[in-house]
Design a protein around this motif. Sequence first.
Motif, short mmCIF file in Angstrom:
data_model
loop_
_atom_site.label_atom_id
_atom_site.label_comp_id
_atom_site.label_asym_id
_atom_site.label_seq_id
_atom_site.Cartn_x
_atom_site.Cartn_y
_atom_site.Cartn_z
N PRO A 1 0.82 -1.22 0.00
CA PRO A 1 0.00 0.00 0.00
C PRO A 1 0.85 1.26 0.00
CG PRO A 1 -0.72 -1.56 1.69
CD PRO A 1 0.61 -2.04 1.20
N LEU A 2 0.42 2.24 -0.77
CA LEU A 2 1.08 3.54 -0.81
C LEU A 2 0.20 4.65 -0.25
CD1 LEU A 2 2.70 3.47 -4.37
CD2 LEU A 2 3.90 3.33 -2.19
N ALA A 3 -1.06 4.71 -0.69
CA ALA A 3 -1.94 5.80 -0.29
C ALA A 3 -3.39 5.38 -0.46
CB ALA A 3 -1.66 7.05 -1.13
N ARG A 4 -4.24 6.05 0.28
CA ARG A 4 -5.68 5.83 0.20
C ARG A 4 -6.35 7.18 0.41
NH1 ARG A 4 -9.50 1.64 1.28
NH2 ARG A 4 -11.35 2.38 2.38
N GLU A 5 -7.23 7.56 -0.50
CA GLU A 5 -7.88 8.86 -0.40
C GLU A 5 -9.27 8.80 -1.00
OE1 GLU A 5 -6.39 12.00 -2.92
OE2 GLU A 5 -5.49 10.56 -4.29
N PRO A 6 -10.15 9.72 -0.60
CA PRO A 6 -11.49 9.74 -1.20
C PRO A 6 -11.44 10.32 -2.60
CG PRO A 6 -11.25 11.57 0.30
CD PRO A 6 -9.99 10.75 0.44
N MET A 7 -12.44 10.00 -3.38
CA MET A 7 -12.63 10.63 -4.67
C MET A 7 -13.73 11.68 -4.51
SD MET A 7 -12.24 7.33 -7.20
CE MET A 7 -12.08 8.31 -8.69
N ARG B 1 -19.08 6.24 -0.85
CA ARG B 1 -18.07 7.18 -1.35
C ARG B 1 -16.91 6.42 -1.99
NH1 ARG B 1 -17.57 11.77 3.44
NH2 ARG B 1 -19.80 12.31 3.51
N PRO B 2 -16.57 6.76 -3.22
CA PRO B 2 -15.48 6.03 -3.89
C PRO B 2 -14.13 6.34 -3.26
CG PRO B 2 -16.23 7.85 -5.25
CD PRO B 2 -17.17 7.77 -4.09
N VAL B 3 -13.29 5.33 -3.23
CA VAL B 3 -11.95 5.46 -2.65
C VAL B 3 -10.92 5.08 -3.70
CG1 VAL B 3 -10.37 4.57 -0.89
CG2 VAL B 3 -12.77 4.96 -0.33
N TYR B 4 -9.88 5.88 -3.77
CA TYR B 4 -8.77 5.65 -4.70
C TYR B 4 -7.57 5.17 -3.88
CZ TYR B 4 -5.03 6.92 -8.02
OH TYR B 4 -3.94 6.92 -8.86
N GLU B 5 -7.04 4.02 -4.25
CA GLU B 5 -5.91 3.44 -3.53
C GLU B 5 -4.73 3.25 -4.48
OE1 GLU B 5 -7.56 0.47 -0.27
OE2 GLU B 5 -8.51 0.10 -2.20
N SER B 6 -3.55 3.60 -4.00
CA SER B 6 -2.33 3.40 -4.77
C SER B 6 -1.50 2.29 -4.12
CB SER B 6 -1.50 4.68 -4.83
OG SER B 6 -2.22 5.71 -5.47
N VAL B 7 -0.93 1.43 -4.96
CA VAL B 7 -0.14 0.31 -4.45
C VAL B 7 1.07 0.09 -5.36
CG1 VAL B 7 -2.12 -0.88 -3.42
CG2 VAL B 7 -1.46 -1.37 -5.80
N VAL B 8 2.06 -0.60 -4.81
CA VAL B 8 3.13 -1.14 -5.63
C VAL B 8 2.79 -2.60 -5.90
CG1 VAL B 8 5.61 -1.49 -5.91
CG2 VAL B 8 4.78 0.36 -4.47
N VAL B 9 2.79 -2.98 -7.16
CA VAL B 9 2.48 -4.36 -7.55
C VAL B 9 3.80 -5.10 -7.74
CG1 VAL B 9 1.36 -5.84 -9.25
CG2 VAL B 9 0.39 -3.60 -8.71
N LEU B 10 3.98 -6.17 -6.95
CA LEU B 10 5.20 -6.96 -7.01
C LEU B 10 4.87 -8.40 -7.39
CD1 LEU B 10 6.85 -5.74 -3.67
CD2 LEU B 10 7.27 -4.87 -5.97
N PRO C 1 1.83 13.03 2.79
CA PRO C 1 0.65 12.35 3.34
C PRO C 1 -0.56 12.58 2.46
CG PRO C 1 1.11 14.35 4.58
CD PRO C 1 2.25 14.16 3.62
N VAL C 2 -1.38 11.55 2.33
CA VAL C 2 -2.58 11.65 1.51
C VAL C 2 -3.79 11.65 2.42
CG1 VAL C 2 -3.93 10.56 -0.32
CG2 VAL C 2 -1.44 10.53 -0.41
N ARG C 3 -4.75 12.52 2.14
CA ARG C 3 -5.92 12.69 2.99
C ARG C 3 -6.71 11.37 3.05
NH1 ARG C 3 -11.22 15.36 2.62
NH2 ARG C 3 -11.03 15.42 0.35
N ALA C 4 -6.97 10.92 4.22
CA ALA C 4 -7.74 9.67 4.40
C ALA C 4 -9.19 9.90 4.10
CB ALA C 4 -7.57 9.15 5.83
N GLN C 5 -9.91 8.78 3.89
CA GLN C 5 -11.32 8.90 3.59
C GLN C 5 -12.07 9.42 4.81
OE1 GLN C 5 -13.28 5.22 2.84
NE2 GLN C 5 -15.06 6.15 1.87
N ALA C 6 -12.99 10.35 4.59
CA ALA C 6 -13.74 10.92 5.69
C ALA C 6 -14.73 9.91 6.24
CB ALA C 6 -14.49 12.15 5.20
#
Length: 303
Positions: free
Chosen positions: A160-166, A264-273, A298-303
């Motif tokens: 996991p890298l980041a998780r934020e709302p859309m 609420r949609p959530v956008y997640e960033s990851v490194v795929v290994l 830091p990425v804003r977390a989902q409210a």
Amino acid sequence: MELRQLEHFVAVAEEQHFTRAAERLAVSQSGLSASVRALEQELRTPLFSRTTRTVRLTEAGRALLVEAERTLAGARAARDAVDAVRGLLRGTLTVGVEQCVAGVSPARLLAAFHREHPQMELRLRQEGTSSLLDGVAGGRLDLAFAATVSPAEWRGELVPLAREPMVLLCAAGHPFAGRAEVAWEELPGASFIDFHPDWGPRRAADEAFAAAGVRRTVGLEVNDVHSLLELVQEGLGIAVVPHHFSRKPEAARLVAVELAGPHRPVYESVVVLPGARSLSPGARSLMRLVREDPVREPVRAQA
């Protein structure tokens, strides 16, 4: 069957053109053609369907391509492992990235990697998340920075890298612009601008709309963030995008509105290994830089 033949075959398959493949490999076109013909004779089947203008894989060619990519990736990994034991990092590191992935700067990381390992050749492929998964699985990519990957669709490792709302992005003159939030039931009938279905933000938005039971029509599809923001600015539609898109300079005159309700949609960033056992020495070194990166925002977390 030799590795050289497989390299020639893969190059033609990717370029879909013998001349371009020969230029890429720095070999003569006649030599390349002879190599591919010899491989076809050994396998007793055509690998390409050739016309005067196009070169396309046959069904047998498509089957071979998957295994050829894995074989070549394994050979590269073997050479890299021997170099790593000798204290050297050489060869090629091929990284995939989805544009504007959150929580990390691939450009900064690759620059740091190049400073540490100047003898390694770096290759970067910008693709949608689905294509990135296929690339890592097939060995074309050592790792990838991707978005919105569910554990069910990937058997390797996800870091996991980041998780934020859309949020809903619209022009200043749009009726939604003066609102604090918009309910899902208000969205049917609206004109939407979005990425092609392979891109992570589109995948996240589609999943959220499906969960909310709301159908939508995407009239304008794009392949880059700047085009999307420009189209929204011109009032041609609205977009559901990761929150950090709204902080881009090109979005300065746009309005970000929260989406109300439980879906609420959530956008997640990851490194795929591909998995710890098959991770190349170069990929391991890059992952060390990812984990040690002191300036990750830091990425804003989902409210």
